[in-house]
Structure formats: structure tokens, C-alpha cells
Design an enzyme around this catalytic site. Structure first.
Site, mmCIF file in Angstrom:
data_model
loop_
_atom_site.group_PDB
_atom_site.id
_atom_site.type_symbol
_atom_site.label_atom_id
_atom_site.label_comp_id
_atom_site.label_asym_id
_atom_site.label_seq_id
_atom_site.Cartn_x
_atom_site.Cartn_y
_atom_site.Cartn_z
ATOM 1 N N GLU A 47 1.153 -0.918 -0.422
ATOM 2 C CA GLU A 47 -0.188 0.508 -0.202
ATOM 3 C C GLU A 47 1.342 1.046 -0.159
ATOM 4 O O GLU A 47 0.245 2.250 -0.420
ATOM 5 C CB GLU A 47 -0.732 0.152 1.350
ATOM 6 C CG GLU A 47 -1.561 -1.289 1.175
ATOM 7 C CD GLU A 47 -3.185 -1.220 -0.288
ATOM 8 O OE1 GLU A 47 -2.708 0.474 -0.477
ATOM 9 O OE2 GLU A 47 -3.604 -1.409 -0.102
ATOM 10 N N TYR A 130 -6.962 6.489 5.089
ATOM 11 C CA TYR A 130 -6.096 5.116 4.258
ATOM 12 C C TYR A 130 -5.574 3.677 4.108
ATOM 13 O O TYR A 130 -5.892 2.430 3.861
ATOM 14 C CB TYR A 130 -6.057 5.844 2.414
ATOM 15 C CG TYR A 130 -5.895 4.388 1.159
ATOM 16 C CD1 TYR A 130 -6.674 3.974 0.793
ATOM 17 C CD2 TYR A 130 -4.723 3.614 1.233
ATOM 18 C CE1 TYR A 130 -6.869 3.424 -0.187
ATOM 19 C CE2 TYR A 130 -4.350 2.931 -0.030
ATOM 20 C CZ TYR A 130 -5.266 3.054 -0.111
ATOM 21 O OH TYR A 130 -4.875 1.210 -1.026
ATOM 22 N N ASP A 148 -9.341 5.424 -1.338
ATOM 23 C CA ASP A 148 -8.167 6.410 -2.454
ATOM 24 C C ASP A 148 -9.149 7.006 -3.283
ATOM 25 O O ASP A 148 -10.294 6.518 -3.325
ATOM 26 C CB ASP A 148 -7.573 5.242 -2.248
ATOM 27 C CG ASP A 148 -8.469 4.170 -3.442
ATOM 28 O OD1 ASP A 148 -9.019 4.651 -4.094
ATOM 29 O OD2 ASP A 148 -7.471 3.597 -4.171
#
Ligand code: SF4
Length: 371
Positions: A47, A130, A148
Site C-alpha cells: 500500500e 487510507y 483512495d
């Protein structure tokens, strides 16, 4: 329909969105390396790498990084230099530094286990809502939203959200909306399905509504206005800045490198000596003055090439100027070093300096006579 907070989600609509989206995801999800297991550390690394970087670019970096640092303990015990080196070329180096610091905290405070608690996860360096949501929902199946840019685009179209999605208040309302939609039993899959839909179907300029599983739920499509969303305030264009890079060599063909300041652009990374110029500064003179001010006089040579590089807020227009040290036995300024070819390869050079090196023809054959 106005603010996302005002959107009324009747249970039947929620059920339809969940089941259509999850069904589509099962059939269409990409086989990505970080989707092959649910290790929170690996998901976290992916991520962080995926922020502002395309999936195809990330894959080889991700695989190399995890080979080098397979566990939080391995990453925590590495030096910053090693971590930056493994990140070299991915850009946005503060991501690597923050990840490193945060993983060290996980090892020292949580026994090496990525916390399952949202508050604890969010307190780690560089972990925003996020990233926390993605890691907690995918690895631990926690019902936490991961909103996102892709998800914001899908939501703004599905629910015709007319507000500027760059505003924090709008993102928060979208998170509330996502929380309502996330099913109890498959939070990670649902979050990934939303992101995947945004990445593959509900794309920015020409959404493929004809193959979208949510076409019948989508208000923007119904109104023929998909391309009007998301509403986004125009960001400022990067400011052009003229700089001069010095390719300064000594008698042995070694090249001079300078560590960037601890704060600001490319903080703490190695690069060629770099000085910002006013528009009408002659680059050779500017380089000479810059080095003299550092207490390291040089004789500037010819212009070796030009490089342009765009950062998020700045656009460097660089002139690469050759030069030679006037006395190689003089002490180097703090944070400067000579590097031979071998050593240069081990420095984690940001892309802009790699570009500079590549525009210099036969750089390692350059001698003082050439300059
Ligand atoms: Fe996006 Fe079109 Fe699907 Fe609406 S129907 S969510 S605009 S792809």
C-alpha cells in the site's frame, strides 16, 4: 442528491451494491503479488509503494523489497541507507523513511506484530486513514473504510457527489458512506473491489459503463454525466526552478557527491552538488560560486547536458556542468564525498540525478583534460 452525508442508502440498495460488486470482483480481480496472502506487513508495504505509483511499476520493487526485508524485524534492523537503496527509483522517498520508522515502532512497541487496532495503527508514522483502512480490512478483516482516489471517483459518480473531493470534510463523509456499505463478512474484499472497479472500469477520463457491474445503481450514468465527476479543485502546476548540477571529478576520475539537506526536497539523499539559479544566472559561474561558498573551490568546465524532472510541487530544469577540484587534498565540506564507479553504484540516487548521469556521455571516461 447533494452531500455524501445526506445520501440515503436503503438496505435493498446496499445489498445490491455489495453483491454485484463482490461478484464482479471474484471474476475480474487481478492476480497481484500482495493479494496472495494476508500478511499485514506485506500488505502495508504494497500500500505504501502504491501511493502515487502505478501497479506495474510497483510489482518488481515489491518483490525485491520483500526478498530483502521479509519480516518487520528484518526491515527494522536495516539501516536507513539500505532501505533507501532498496527503494531507489520508486521516488517519494519520505514514504520509505516513514515506513522504516513505523515498522521499527511496530517491532519495539508491538513485538513485531502490526497492530489490529485502528487507533494504534493510525498513530504510526506515515499511516493515514487510507493505509490503516486497507491494512486492517484486508489483513484482519476489520470493517474499516479504505477510501483512495479510485474509491472517491466511483462514489462521486454512483451518488452524484457535486462537492470538491480534495476537501477533507468530503473525504470523511465518503468514509462514512463506505463504512455503511462494507459488509460484515468481507470487508477486505469489498474495499479491494471498490478500488479495483475504479482502477479497471470506472477510470478517470472514459469510464467503461457498458461493462460496469454497478451501471444500474449509478446516478451519474443515468443522467449521462459520468465525465462530470469527480469534482476536483485544480491543483497548482509545479513551479519551474532552474538548478545547476556539478559533475566534479578529481585526478582519479572520482565524482563529487553531496548529501541533500535533512529537510525539504529529496531530504537526506545523495546527489550531485546542486544549486538553485535565478533565471539569468550563468550556470558555470553559479556552480563555481556555490562550491566556493561551501569552502571547496573548483574550476568549472563545459555544459554537459540538460535534465528536466517534475516533482509534485516543483519542476527542476537542470543544467549539468563539469568541473574539477582545484586541490584534491583539501577537506570536503560536511556531507560531501568522492565516489568512484563502484561506490557510486551503491549510492541510492534519486531519479533526477540518475537522469543527469545518463545524459553525460561516457561520464566515467571524463578526465580533467576533457573538462
Ligand atoms: Fe463508473 Fe460508469 Fe460504473 Fe457509474 S456506471 S460507476 S460511471 S463505470
Amino acid at each position: 442528491m447533494g452531500k455524501p452525508g445526506e445520501i440515503l442508502l436503503d438496505p435493498e440498495r446496499v445489498r445490491r451494491i455489495r453483491s454485484k460488486l463482490l461478484c464482479w470482483y471474484e471474476k475480474n480481480k487481478r492476480d497481484l503479488p500482495w493479494r496472495r496472502d494476508r500478511d499485514p506487513y506485506k500488505i502495508w508495504v504494497s500500500e505504501v509503494m502504491l501511493q502515487q505509483t502505478r501497479v506495474d511499476t510497483v510489482i518488481p520493487y515489491y518483490e525485491r523489497f520483500l526478498k530483502r526485508f521479509p519480516t518487520p524485524g528484518d526491515l527494522a534492523s536495516a539501516s536507513e541507507e539500505e532501505v533507501i537503496k532498496a527503494w531507489e527509483g520508486l521516488g517519494y522517498y519520505s514514504r520509505a523513511r516513514n515506513l522504516h520508522a513505523a515498522v521499527r515502532e511496530v517491532v519495539s512497541s508491538y513485538g513485531g506484530k502490526v497492530p489490529e487496532d485502528r487507533e494504534a495503527m493510525s498513530r504510526l508514522k506515515g499511516v493515514g486513514p487510507y493505509t490503516a483502512g486497507a491494512v486492517l480490512s484486508i489483513a484482519y478483516n476489520r470493517r474499516v473504510p479504505a477510501v483512495d482516489g479510485n474509491v472517491m471517483r466511483v462514489f462521486s459518480r454512483l451518488f452524484t457527489i457535486e462537492e470538491d473531493i480534495t476537501r477533507t470534510a468530503v473525504r470523511r463523509r465518503m468514509e462514512a458512506l463506505a463504512t455503511e456499505l462494507i459488509p460484515e463478512d468481507r470487508p477486505g474484499d469489498f474495499n479491494q473491489a471498490l478500488m479495483e472497479l475504479g482502477a479497471l472500469v470506472c477510470v478517470p477520463s472514459s469510464p467503461s459503463c457498458d461493462r460496469c457491474p454497478l451501471v444500474r445503481e449509478c446516478q451519474a450514468h443515468e443522467q449521462g454525466r459520468a465525465k462530470d465527476f469527480p469534482v476536483k479543485r485544480k491543483g497548482k502546476a509545479p513551479v519551474p526552478v532552474c538548478v545547476v548540477f556539478g559533475w566534479i571529478v578529481d585526478d582519479e576520475g572520482r565524482v563529487l557527491f553531496e548529501r541533500r539537506p535533512k529537510k525539504g526536497l529529496l531530504a537526506g539523499l545523495w546527489g550531485l552538488p546542486t544549486a538553485e539559479m535565478e533565471r539569468d544566472d550563468p550556470p558555470r559561474e553559479k556552480l563555481k560560486r556555490y562550491c566556493a561558498e561551501k569552502g571547496f573551490p573548483i574550476e568549472p568546465g563545459s555544459v554537459l547536458g540538460h535534465v528536466e524532472h517534475v516533482f509534485s510541487h516543483r519542476r527542476w530544469q537542470a543544467v549539468v556542468v563539469g568541473g574539477r577540484a582545484l586541490a584534491t587534498d583539501q577537506p570536503l565540506p560536511t556531507g560531501w564525498r568522492w565516489a568512484g564507479e563502484e561506490e557510486r553504484r551503491s549510492l541510492a540516487l534519486p531519479k533526477v540525478y540518475e537522469k543527469a548521469l545518463s545524459v553525460i556521455e561516457f561520464p566515467l571516461q571524463l578526465t580533467m583534460c576533457d573538462l
